[in-house]
Design a protein around this motif. Structure first.
Motif, PDB file in Angstrom:
ATOM      1  N   UNK A  58       0.833  -1.196   0.000  1.00 46.22           N
ATOM      2  CA  UNK A  58       0.000   0.000   0.000  1.00 46.22           C
ATOM      3  C   UNK A  58       0.877   1.260   0.000  1.00 46.22           C
ATOM      4  N   UNK A  59       1.908   1.232   0.832  1.00 50.30           N
ATOM      5  CA  UNK A  59       2.817   2.384   0.949  1.00 50.30           C
ATOM      6  C   UNK A  59       3.563   2.618  -0.378  1.00 50.30           C
ATOM      7  N   UNK A 114       1.244   4.135  -2.932  1.00 52.62           N
ATOM      8  CA  UNK A 114       0.971   5.553  -2.700  1.00 52.62           C
ATOM      9  C   UNK A 114       2.181   6.413  -3.084  1.00 52.62           C
ATOM     10  N   UNK A 163       8.592  -3.310  11.197  1.00 50.98           N
ATOM     11  CA  UNK A 163       7.220  -3.791  11.401  1.00 50.98           C
ATOM     12  C   UNK A 163       6.391  -2.734  12.121  1.00 50.98           C
ATOM     13  N   UNK A 180       6.895   0.422  12.076  1.00 51.37           N
ATOM     14  CA  UNK A 180       6.671   1.512  11.122  1.00 51.37           C
ATOM     15  C   UNK A 180       5.546   1.151  10.145  1.00 51.37           C
ATOM     16  N   UNK A 181       5.589  -0.069   9.645  1.00 50.02           N
ATOM     17  CA  UNK A 181       4.525  -0.511   8.738  1.00 50.02           C
ATOM     18  C   UNK A 181       3.162  -0.428   9.407  1.00 50.02           C
ATOM     19  N   UNK A 182       3.078  -0.937  10.635  1.00 54.26           N
ATOM     20  CA  UNK A 182       1.776  -0.943  11.316  1.00 54.26           C
ATOM     21  C   UNK A 182       1.253   0.478  11.495  1.00 54.26           C
ATOM     22  N   UNK A 206       1.723   3.005   9.619  1.00 60.09           N
ATOM     23  CA  UNK A 206       1.333   3.735   8.417  1.00 60.09           C
ATOM     24  C   UNK A 206      -0.177   3.761   8.262  1.00 60.09           C
ATOM     25  N   UNK A 207      -0.844   2.705   8.712  1.00 56.32           N
ATOM     26  CA  UNK A 207      -2.292   2.688   8.564  1.00 56.32           C
ATOM     27  C   UNK A 207      -3.019   2.928   9.878  1.00 56.32           C
ATOM     28  N   UNK A 220       7.851   8.172   8.311  1.00 59.51           N
ATOM     29  CA  UNK A 220       8.228   8.567   6.956  1.00 59.51           C
ATOM     30  C   UNK A 220       7.025   8.501   6.031  1.00 59.51           C
ATOM     31  N   UNK A 221       5.884   8.140   6.623  1.00 60.34           N
ATOM     32  CA  UNK A 221       4.690   7.931   5.799  1.00 60.34           C
ATOM     33  C   UNK A 221       3.932   9.247   5.672  1.00 60.34           C
ATOM     34  N   UNK A 222       3.669   9.694   4.434  1.00 59.25           N
ATOM     35  CA  UNK A 222       2.958  10.968   4.276  1.00 59.25           C
ATOM     36  C   UNK A 222       1.529  10.844   4.819  1.00 59.25           C
ATOM     37  N   UNK A 228      -1.125  12.379   4.366  1.00 60.82           N
ATOM     38  CA  UNK A 228      -2.274  12.470   3.454  1.00 60.82           C
ATOM     39  C   UNK A 228      -2.498  11.169   2.685  1.00 60.82           C
ATOM     40  N   UNK A 229      -1.516  10.270   2.744  1.00 62.83           N
ATOM     41  CA  UNK A 229      -1.686   8.981   2.066  1.00 62.83           C
ATOM     42  C   UNK A 229      -2.363   7.942   2.951  1.00 62.83           C
ATOM     43  N   UNK A 230      -2.690   8.333   4.150  1.00 71.93           N
ATOM     44  CA  UNK A 230      -3.205   7.379   5.142  1.00 71.93           C
ATOM     45  C   UNK A 230      -4.471   6.663   4.658  1.00 71.93           C
ATOM     46  N   UNK A 231      -4.540   5.410   4.998  1.00 73.91           N
ATOM     47  CA  UNK A 231      -5.721   4.605   4.665  1.00 73.91           C
ATOM     48  C   UNK A 231      -6.789   4.850   5.729  1.00 73.91           C
ATOM     49  N   UNK A 272      -5.133  -4.011  13.534  1.00 73.93           N
ATOM     50  CA  UNK A 272      -3.876  -4.368  12.861  1.00 73.93           C
ATOM     51  C   UNK A 272      -3.920  -5.805  12.330  1.00 73.93           C
TER      52      UNK A 272
END
Lengths: 425, 883
Positions: free
Chosen positions: A356-357, A360, B107, B109-111, B113-114, B143-145, B147-150, B170
């Motif tokens: 997903x990242x 985007x 991991x 960081x990945x979690x 992001x959403x 590092x996740x923008x 505005x891109x959030x799910x 999660x």
């Protein structure tokens, strides 16, 4: 050249059981059941060097011999969920030469002593499923499938199970979950399906193209088969050619004989509109891109399972997608990540969140909203997915990104500098 | 026992141990989200990735060694999930490397992001594993923008009790696995895929499970929240008080989360011997009675026909003087008492002491609406399951005969634990009832007998055991005094005859007999439906005793009897002799007081009713002087002359004794409401006014006296009962960062317990000899045409005082219904939901029919605690017609 797999190209109506029989059909199965023990069949397949055609290239006979002794029932599952972008070889085999597949399934089933085989077919292939069902019914009417085959006490039932359109169900354990009626998500391995597979029973899972080779091995002998291809990658291979070529389609060759140059230019008639060849995706969306613009030697590599490794890629299921010089690789990578983020099953964190990242980020860069830092972020995110996912899907999903950034980083930078895609201007 | 090296620390762990568990033994904490020691591992979250290697073997198959003689380790190229990797001999694990640290950072960081950044308004905040592990292992910035959030739905009611926030989820599947593996209600699942993968409920009504609240505790984020507690307090503002559930007789250990003198939430407190880390939804949510606005807060005295407020002195003086006056006029026998089995041990002890030693009346009862004899009380005293029995971890060497019980409805957590024993550890369940119960699903043998045939079934098992010489001959020879005489009485009852009387096949009787007799250990779980079997309760009780004795299944852990009583302290009420013919410590008395029915129907002049409501059960005749002591103005209190306001369990301390005879301490959490007093204080005050000279300052002192006076309770005091009581987990940033406060089960699971169990006679005295009792089984033949046998059961969410004070569980309280077999329904022309008329003697009840295959043909079931059906006896023959 005689086609060994795509025999429909040589023999009209070979999908008709009478025609198939006229051309020696089901004699290999007869020979296996009447003259050979199951272990002899497995040994022949081992000696032939037949490797799985689903992409990983694992030796088929070895896989069969992993089943624990004395545990029944056991199952053969045919992976016909052909879903990799750019792959369409199994479909042609199922639609046009189904009996050779059925015969291969029957021989493999006999070899592993299972009485029930499942063909898990991609839901978007209704016609292929009908062809298989018809072929199974015809085989059953001739006594090749069903009870007391060839007068022996061997029984076999073959079930066609239609998938519901998830790419992940091509992963063997997700496929098993799907047959069991569950959500298609991969299982933790080990245990491997050979020990704990369908309905927790020992299970062999083979690709369509793998099994369609099996009658050849029994009919003409393992030695003859091993003489085709290279010592490590034996036998014939069907290459799927698509993209910006004049004549896309399935082309049968041999491992270690075919080159991209022959496939794209001789058989495929070259690049559309006389354009230059920019990139090749040898394994659909799942393998890194190679480019003759970067290294022309790639065009003359004799293709087998290992030969693309020096170019940072792999052959996989040989779903060769060709991109011409007008193609923007950022756009292409974005399309592929859109595919992967849709098809990730969501079970494990790095794949679910990472695809997903990446998608985007690619969207941003493609739309001209990215920064230079985003390009490093792309590779960083892709790298931190690697080696940490539950199944290979998440691993494959990093290929379009890492492959294209490596080959065409300047094109990514151009998107940032020019605030958009050069190809769309 | 493979030897493993984890971060250079060698440990030896059992075969099959997962790396994540082995690491705990080495003192190494591996962070996890999806892994939970109570659930099957799935390897989904990937937080537990570690480096794993195995000893490198040379071509000769020998392990290669380095210069120091240590094995050379071949490290796997990729990190492995510690939750799905099983240890092997010589395995080496590294968790302290840069690769592992980077994997953990990645991991988290990945979690994130959403995951929404709504910790400031999230119920999980402060006890959130995601928060804690982010602090411990995550990157400092994203590092996740943003505005891109799910984005996803924030408020999805997942049933009446649970709210789902899809954005916070999660996808760890703990809730899904809990529901299918532990609760055995597979009503949750995932739908869709990829980033859109989401939790959904598969049942109608949604999230149809009695254990749904546990998913809140084990959710590692704030995705599942309590619709009761939601947004009402921050977890760090709560003070947690250890307590014990006041509903059923399992005695689940819990923590009361208090703030501003109110119960904000109830969460389980780990006790592996009682409730592990689980609670049923009734125990978790139906606590609002304790602080309900309808609580009595002042004493009331009836003046001119109306109850009016009074001072404690006025009320107590009036009670004492009336008791004294009546005793003087008519003797002590003119007074009687109902001491309800919801009261604490200290209250019940004083209540009986007041009657037996101050008033000197034998008229004592606690069993409102029971028709039972006292046989059950004696059985438990003699053969109660051995100390150390853990109903949640019985293995294949234990056969459990469950007779006439429906623990899913009456003792939900006990059902869950018996299911665990059968599913996870191979305990052999034989589930016998007149109908299908949930527990039967994992039974090795499910037996459906004809109602009234319970005793014949048990006798048939006894006969089959003796016929096949499967009895424990050594035990029979040395400890049973009358086996041959008993065998003589049994001659008339062949297995075939018992089969005919019970409606169970000969094979099933013999199969159950063999399974029970041949097992190294045997337990009998004796449920309410068997205790109340109308026609044969004596024969059922003696049948149970006989089975236990002839097989020698008594006097040891995992052997003996577990009697499932209805209320939180029914066992205590029996222990302290709130019975007309049994005294302290269940001792048989020479004198016999009036029975419950007589007490309730005006056979005494004065009646003192504490913590129960005999008037609600109908057929109650108010005596001349009635005292009611309760939390609410119950039906009895409305008739009373004096009403005394008592304190709820959360307002005072005390002990309850659970159905397994475990005495457990609960602490005060709330400031008492109004002028309420603990029951023991009120009893003591009345007693003082009758000249007793009692001077108790606290419940603790009363327990000390109990320990001195009642041998079963010897050595029990508040200090010993509080040993090993598990207090809340460390807060964020302290201690084990992976675990929420309610998610305690991460450590040394099997050694955590609290409370003390009293020993049965069979285990405390190895020389005592036993006599087999003979009671003729009456059996019950097939009914007359058009007649159905009535099964009277209880449902968990009832119309009682306690449940009705919690609005959130009201949608789960069903309207009265009649369950009928589909064949019978067809014959009567009834479909699901159709109204039927039930006629028993002169009584007529109408209810909608429920046709779902849980009762056999010829049997209809009507819940007893939904109002309307209260007076109908179990096993009654009723007529059914379509309305």
């Amino acid at each position: 050249m005689e086609h060994l797999i795509l025999r429909d190209l040589d023999i009209q109506n070979i999908k008709n059981i009478a025609v198939y029989e006229e051309h020696g059909g089901y004699q290999a199965f007869r020979k296996a059941v009447k003259e050979m023990t199951p272990d002899q069949v497995t040994d022949a397949v081992k000696q032939s060097g037949l490797r799985g055609r689903g992409g990983a290239g694992f030796p088929a006979g070895v896989k069969w011999s992993f089943l624990p002794k004395g545990v029944f029932p056991r199952y053969l599952v045919v992976n016909a969920d052909e879903s990799e972008p750019g792959t369409f070889k199994d479909r042609q085999m199922m639609e046009r030469n189904p009996h050779q597949l059925i015969e291969g399934i029957a021989i493999a089933s006999y070899a592993i002593q299972c009485n029930q085989a499942f063909i898990y077919i991609r839901g978007e292939f209704p016609y292929a499923a009908e062809c298989l069902e018809q072929a199974i019914a015809d085989a059953e009417s001739r006594g090749y499938v069903g009870k007391n085959i060839f007068g022996t006490d061997y029984h076999l039932q073959i079930v066609v199970h239609r998938g519901a359109g998830a790419y992940i169900c091509g992963e063997e354990t997700a496929l098993l979950e799907s047959i069991e009626g569950k959500l298609g998500q991969p299982r933790v391995k080990p245990p491997f399906p050979a020990a704990v597979g369908l309905y927790n029973k020992p299970t062999v899972i083979n690709n369509v193209e793998t099994l369609i080779n099996v009658p050849l091995i029994i009919e003409r002998g393992a030695q003859w088969y091993a003489s085709l291809g290279t010592p490590k990658s034996t036998g014939p291979k069907v290459f799927c050619l698509s993209g910006h070529v004049n004549r896309p389609g399935n082309y049968e060759g041999e491992f270690g004989k075919m080159t991209f140059r022959e496939l794209i230019y001789d058989l495929g008639g070259g690049i559309r509109n006389g354009k230059k060849l920019k990139g090749i995706l040898p394994a659909g969306a799942s393998g890194p891109m190679v480019s003759p613009l970067v290294n022309e030697a790639v065009l003359d590599v004799k293709l087998d399972f290992e030969s693309l490794a020096p170019f940072g890629s792999l052959l996989g299921s040989a779903s060769v997608i060709v991109l011409d010089e007008d193609t923007c690789v950022v756009w292409a990578a974005k399309k592929m990540l859109h595919f992967f983020k849709n098809e990730s099953c969501g079970k494990c964190t790095p794949c679910r969140e990472g695809t997903y990242w990446l998608w985007r980020l690619l969207e941003r860069i493609d739309a001209g909203e990215g920064t230079m830092a985003d390009i490093d972020l792309l590779t960083s995110v892709a790298t931190q997915m690697q080696g940490r996912t539950l199944c290979p899907l998440g691993e494959f999903a990093t290929s379009p990104v890492l492959g294209t950034v490596k080959l065409f980083r300047e094109e990514y930078e151009r998107h940032v500098k020019e605030r958009g895609c050069w190809a769309k201007k | 026992m493979p030897n493993v090296i984890i971060d250079n620390k060698p440990v030896s762990v059992p075969n099959g141990t997962l790396v994540v568990e082995a690491a705990k033994q080495a003192g190494v904490d591996i962070p996890v989200f999806c892994y939970h020691p109570k659930l099957q591992p799935v390897g989904m979250c990937r937080m537990c990735l570690v480096e794993v290697g195995t000893p490198k073997r040379g071509k000769d198959g020998q392990i290669e060694t380095d210069a120091n003689g240590k094995p050379v380790i071949a490290w796997m190229p990729k990190p492995q999930a510690a939750c799905t990797t099983v240890v092997s001999e010589g395995m080496a694990v590294r968790t302290d490397t840069a690769q592992v640290a980077d994997a953990r950072r990645a991991i988290v960081e990945f979690l994130l992001t959403s995951h929404p950044l709504d910790c400031p308004i999230c119920d999980k905040g402060g006890e959130c594993p995601l928060q804690n592990l982010t602090m411990a292992y995550g990157p400092g910035t994203s590092r996740f923008p943003v505005e891109s959030k799910f984005h996803n739905e924030k408020r999805v009611p997942l049933g009446d009790l649970i709210m789902l926030d899809r954005e916070r989820c999660i996808q760890c599947s703990r809730c899904v696995r809990f529901q299918s593996e532990i609760a055995d209600d597979p009503v949750l699942g995932f739908q869709a895929r990829g980033r859109g993968l989401e939790i959904t409920t598969l049942s109608d009504p949604p999230f149809d499970s009695k254990f749904s609240g546990n998913t809140i505790d084990i959710c590692p984020v704030g995705a599942l929240t309590s619709r009761d507690f939601r947004l009402s307090a921050r977890t760090w503002e709560l003070r947690d008080y250890p307590s014990v559930c006041a509903h059923c007789s399992v005695g689940c250990n819990l923590l009361i989360g208090e703030r501003d003198h109110a119960i904000k939430r109830i969460v389980p407190r780990e006790n592996e011997a009682v409730n592990e880390i689980w609670l049923c939804d009734k125990g978790r949510f139906a606590h609002h009675f304790a602080t309900a606005p309808g609580r009595l807060t002042q004493p009331l005295i009836r003046r001119n026909g109306k109850l009016e407020t009074a001072s404690w002195n006025e009320a107590l003086d009036l009670v004492a003087s009336k008791f004294a006056e009546i005793k003087k006029q008519n003797g002590a026998h003119a007074l009687g008492g109902f001491g309800g089995d919801r009261a604490a041990n200290e209250d019940l002890y004083l209540f009986q002491k007041l009657f037996r030693h101050v008033i000197e009346s034998p008229n004592l009862e606690h069993r409102v609406g029971w028709s039972a004899t006292n046989v059950g009380a004696d059985l438990v005293r003699l053969y109660g399951a051995g100390v150390g029995t853990n109903l949640g971890s019985l293995d294949k060497n234990v056969t459990v005969l469950v007779i006439g019980a429906d623990p899913e409805e009456e003792q939900p957590v006990l059902r869950l634990r018996l299911t665990r024993s059968a599913k996870n550890f191979g305990a052999q369940l034989i589930v016998a009832n007149g109908r299908v119960t949930k527990l039967a699903k994992h039974a090795k043998q499910a037996v459906i007998y004809r109602h009234g045939g319970e005793a014949a079934f048990l006798l048939g098992m006894t006969r089959a055991i003796l016929d096949e010489h499967l009895e424990n001959q050594e035990f029979a020879a040395t400890r049973i005094t009358n086996l041959s005489a008993f065998a003589k009485s049994l001659e008339a009852y062949s297995v075939e005859k018992c089969a005919e009387l019970s409606g169970v096949s000969v094979e099933a009787i013999r199969g159950a007999a063999r399974a029970f007799a041949q097992a190294p250990n045997g337990l009998i779980v004796y449920g309410r439906e068997a205790m109340f079997a109308q026609q044969s309760d004596l024969a059922v009780a003696s049948g149970i005793a006989t089975l236990l004795l002839i097989t020698g299944h008594v006097g040891r852990a995992n052997n003996g009897l577990v009697a499932l009583y209805p209320h939180n302290n029914s066992t205590g009420a029996l222990d302290f002799g709130l019975m007309p013919d049994h005294g302290l410590g269940r001792a048989q008395l020479g004198v016999k007081g009036l029975a419950a029915r007589e007490l309730a129907t005006g056979k005494v002049r004065a009646l003192y009713v504490m913590a129960c409501d005999p008037a609600a059960d109908g057929a109650f005749v108010k005596p001349e002087f009635l005292v009611a002591q309760d939390l609410f103005l119950t039906d009895t209190a409305q008739l009373a002359d004096v009403v005394l306001p008592a304190q709820a369990f959360a307002e005072r301390e005390g002990t309850f004794t659970n159905t397994e005879r475990r005495v457990q301490l609960f602490r005060a959490a709330l400031k008492p409401m109004g002028e309420t007093k603990p029951d023991w204080w009120i009893i003591a005050e009345i007693s003082k006014r009758l000249g007793s000279g009692w001077n108790y300052g606290s419940a603790r002192e009363i327990m000390d006296e109990i320990a001195a006076k009642v041998p079963l309770y010897a050595g029990m005091n508040y200090a010993t009962l509080a040993e090993n009581v598990q207090l809340p987990r460390p807060r964020a940033g302290q201690g084990n960062a992976s675990h929420a406060p309610t998610e305690i089960a991460m450590g040394d699971l099997e050694n955590i317990s609290s409370g003390k169990t009293w020993a049965s006679v069979a285990e405390s005295d190895a020389s005592v000899k036993f006599e087999l009792m003979w009671n003729e089984p009456k059996g019950q033949g097939a009914g007359a045409r058009g007649q159905y046998t009535l099964a009277v059961a209880r449902v968990i969410y009832d119309r009682g005082t306690l449940v009705s004070q919690t609005p959130i569980v009201q949608p789960r309280v069903p309207a009265l219904y009649l369950e009928i077999n589909s064949q019978d329904a067809q014959a009567l022309g009834i479909v699901r939901g159709a109204r039927v008329r039930v006629t028993f003697e002169a009584r007529v009840i109408e209810a909608p029919a429920n046709v779902d295959g849980r009762v056999p043909p010829g049997v209809v079931l009507m819940p007893q605690n939904l109002g309307g059906a209260l007076a109908l006896p179990l096993g009654a023959r009723v007529e059914i017609e379509k309305v």
